[in-house]
Design a protein around this motif. Structure first.
Motif, PDB file in Angstrom:
ATOM      1  N   VAL A 154     -21.961  -5.116 -20.603  1.00 53.94           N
ATOM      2  CA  VAL A 154     -21.750  -6.328 -21.410  1.00 53.94           C
ATOM      3  C   VAL A 154     -22.754  -7.335 -20.432  1.00 53.94           C
ATOM      4  CG1 VAL A 154     -20.085  -8.143 -21.658  1.00 53.94           C
ATOM      5  CG2 VAL A 154     -19.695  -6.057 -22.323  1.00 53.94           C
ATOM      6  N   VAL A 155     -23.498  -8.247 -21.300  1.00 53.97           N
ATOM      7  CA  VAL A 155     -24.267  -9.435 -20.566  1.00 53.97           C
ATOM      8  C   VAL A 155     -23.620 -10.652 -20.843  1.00 53.97           C
ATOM      9  CG1 VAL A 155     -26.543 -10.239 -20.361  1.00 53.97           C
ATOM     10  CG2 VAL A 155     -26.353  -7.840 -20.827  1.00 53.97           C
ATOM     11  N   PRO A 156     -22.915 -11.318 -20.092  1.00 56.01           N
ATOM     12  CA  PRO A 156     -22.624 -12.626 -20.481  1.00 56.01           C
ATOM     13  C   PRO A 156     -23.752 -13.591 -20.779  1.00 56.01           C
ATOM     14  CG  PRO A 156     -22.235 -12.186 -18.162  1.00 56.01           C
ATOM     15  CD  PRO A 156     -22.710 -10.936 -18.735  1.00 56.01           C
ATOM     16  N   ARG A 203     -28.542   2.846 -21.922  1.00 60.71           N
ATOM     17  CA  ARG A 203     -27.015   2.351 -22.132  1.00 60.71           C
ATOM     18  C   ARG A 203     -26.886   1.272 -23.416  1.00 60.71           C
ATOM     19  NH1 ARG A 203     -25.256  -0.220 -16.315  1.00 60.71           N
ATOM     20  NH2 ARG A 203     -25.322   1.690 -15.193  1.00 60.71           N
ATOM     21  N   ALA A 204     -25.828   1.048 -24.068  1.00 67.61           N
ATOM     22  CA  ALA A 204     -25.685   0.048 -25.174  1.00 67.61           C
ATOM     23  C   ALA A 204     -25.253  -1.137 -24.244  1.00 67.61           C
ATOM     24  CB  ALA A 204     -24.322   0.583 -25.937  1.00 67.61           C
ATOM     25  N   VAL A 205     -26.532  -2.253 -24.563  1.00 67.24           N
ATOM     26  CA  VAL A 205     -26.363  -3.390 -24.085  1.00 67.24           C
ATOM     27  C   VAL A 205     -25.753  -4.470 -25.056  1.00 67.24           C
ATOM     28  CG1 VAL A 205     -27.875  -5.336 -22.919  1.00 67.24           C
ATOM     29  CG2 VAL A 205     -28.290  -2.778 -22.656  1.00 67.24           C
ATOM     30  N   LEU A 206     -24.646  -4.937 -24.607  1.00 64.54           N
ATOM     31  CA  LEU A 206     -23.935  -5.641 -25.664  1.00 64.54           C
ATOM     32  C   LEU A 206     -24.010  -7.183 -25.112  1.00 64.54           C
ATOM     33  CD1 LEU A 206     -20.547  -3.545 -26.156  1.00 64.54           C
ATOM     34  CD2 LEU A 206     -23.106  -3.391 -27.366  1.00 64.54           C
ATOM     35  N   VAL A 207     -24.709  -8.249 -25.860  1.00 61.54           N
ATOM     36  CA  VAL A 207     -24.589  -9.435 -25.485  1.00 61.54           C
ATOM     37  C   VAL A 207     -23.591 -10.441 -25.846  1.00 61.54           C
ATOM     38  CG1 VAL A 207     -26.342 -11.461 -25.489  1.00 61.54           C
ATOM     39  CG2 VAL A 207     -27.137  -9.272 -25.453  1.00 61.54           C
ATOM     40  N   ARG A 208     -22.860 -10.795 -24.922  1.00 63.47           N
ATOM     41  CA  ARG A 208     -21.653 -11.616 -25.152  1.00 63.47           C
ATOM     42  C   ARG A 208     -21.898 -13.253 -25.287  1.00 63.47           C
ATOM     43  NH1 ARG A 208     -17.694 -11.191 -20.595  1.00 63.47           N
ATOM     44  NH2 ARG A 208     -18.600 -13.173 -19.947  1.00 63.47           N
ATOM     45  N   THR A 209     -21.930 -13.780 -26.383  1.00 66.20           N
ATOM     46  CA  THR A 209     -22.108 -15.149 -26.666  1.00 66.20           C
ATOM     47  C   THR A 209     -21.023 -15.909 -26.649  1.00 66.20           C
ATOM     48  OG1 THR A 209     -22.597 -15.195 -29.166  1.00 66.20           O
ATOM     49  CG2 THR A 209     -24.395 -14.625 -27.620  1.00 66.20           C
TER      50      THR A 209
END
Length: 216
Positions: free
Chosen positions: A86-88, A108-114
């Protein structure tokens, strides 16, 4: 622990402005099934008519490229049981390369947390949404991310008749994209497995998924 990362699909919902909402119906009602089965036995067979871009959905390369891999040709290994990250990125509109400083994304599954998922189902969701800057998409492709997701309206900025560089770059590199994620705040930054597999529909480039994470 399993964490739900998908929006619920309900009749008439709006996912993206201009895309029609799903319509639910019946092929066989419980009442009519009583004429088909033994006494005391009944079933219901439902029908749903919906755009492929409904709810939380996966984009495959075929969504952008006519000769790209479709839902049936993207290997399951690219969609399920991926190590997640997770990328904040709360408070950002254009999410640049600096958001990924020091992160190892290969495979990796890179999930962008907005945090934009808080507006899902409202007019605010479609206006001024966060998106991935082209240089960030290029960096993720170069670094070998397995999948990229975002909890926003679109991974690209969406001006009328605008280009879609993040889609172009990521899908061109064979990296699936998941849009309209939700609940990313419940995940640790790493140390989980991500799943977002759609049905194997030949000739289609997008479809809703039941996205979720498994935290040991």
């Amino acid at each position: 622990m399993i964490v739900e990362l998908s929006h619920r699909i309900v009749e008439g919902m709006t996912t993206y402005p201009g895309v029609p909402g799903p319509v639910l119906g019946l092929h066989l009602s419980r009442e009519d099934s009583r004429e088909v089965y033994a006494p005391g036995t009944e079933f219901e067979i439902g029908v749903i008519t919906m755009a492929a871009n409904t709810g939380t959905y996966l984009d495959t390369p075929h969504h952008r490229y006519a000769d790209g891999a479709d839902l049936a040709r993207v290997p399951i290994e690219k969609l399920a049981d991926l190590p997640g990250l997770v990328v904040p990125a709360e408070g950002r509109r254009s999410i640049g390369v600096d958001a990924f400083d020091g992160l190892y994304v290969r495979g990796r599954a890179v999930l962008v947390r907005t945090g934009w998922d808080a507006h899902f189902g409202t007019e605010t969701y479609a206006s001024g949404h966060p998106f991935l800057a082209p240089e960030a998409a290029a960096w993720l492709a170069e670094q070998g991310a397995a999948l990229v997701g975002i909890d926003s309206l679109n991974i690209d900025d969406t001006p009328p008749r605008g280009e879609r560089p993040a889609h172009t770059i990521l899908l061109g590199a064979g990296i699936p994209v998941v849009e309209h994620l939700t609940g990313l705040s419940a995940l640790p930054t790493g140390g989980f497995r991500f799943h977002a597999a759609p049905p194997m529909v030949s000739g289609m480039g997008t479809f809703p998924v039941r996205a979720y994470a498994v935290i040991p």
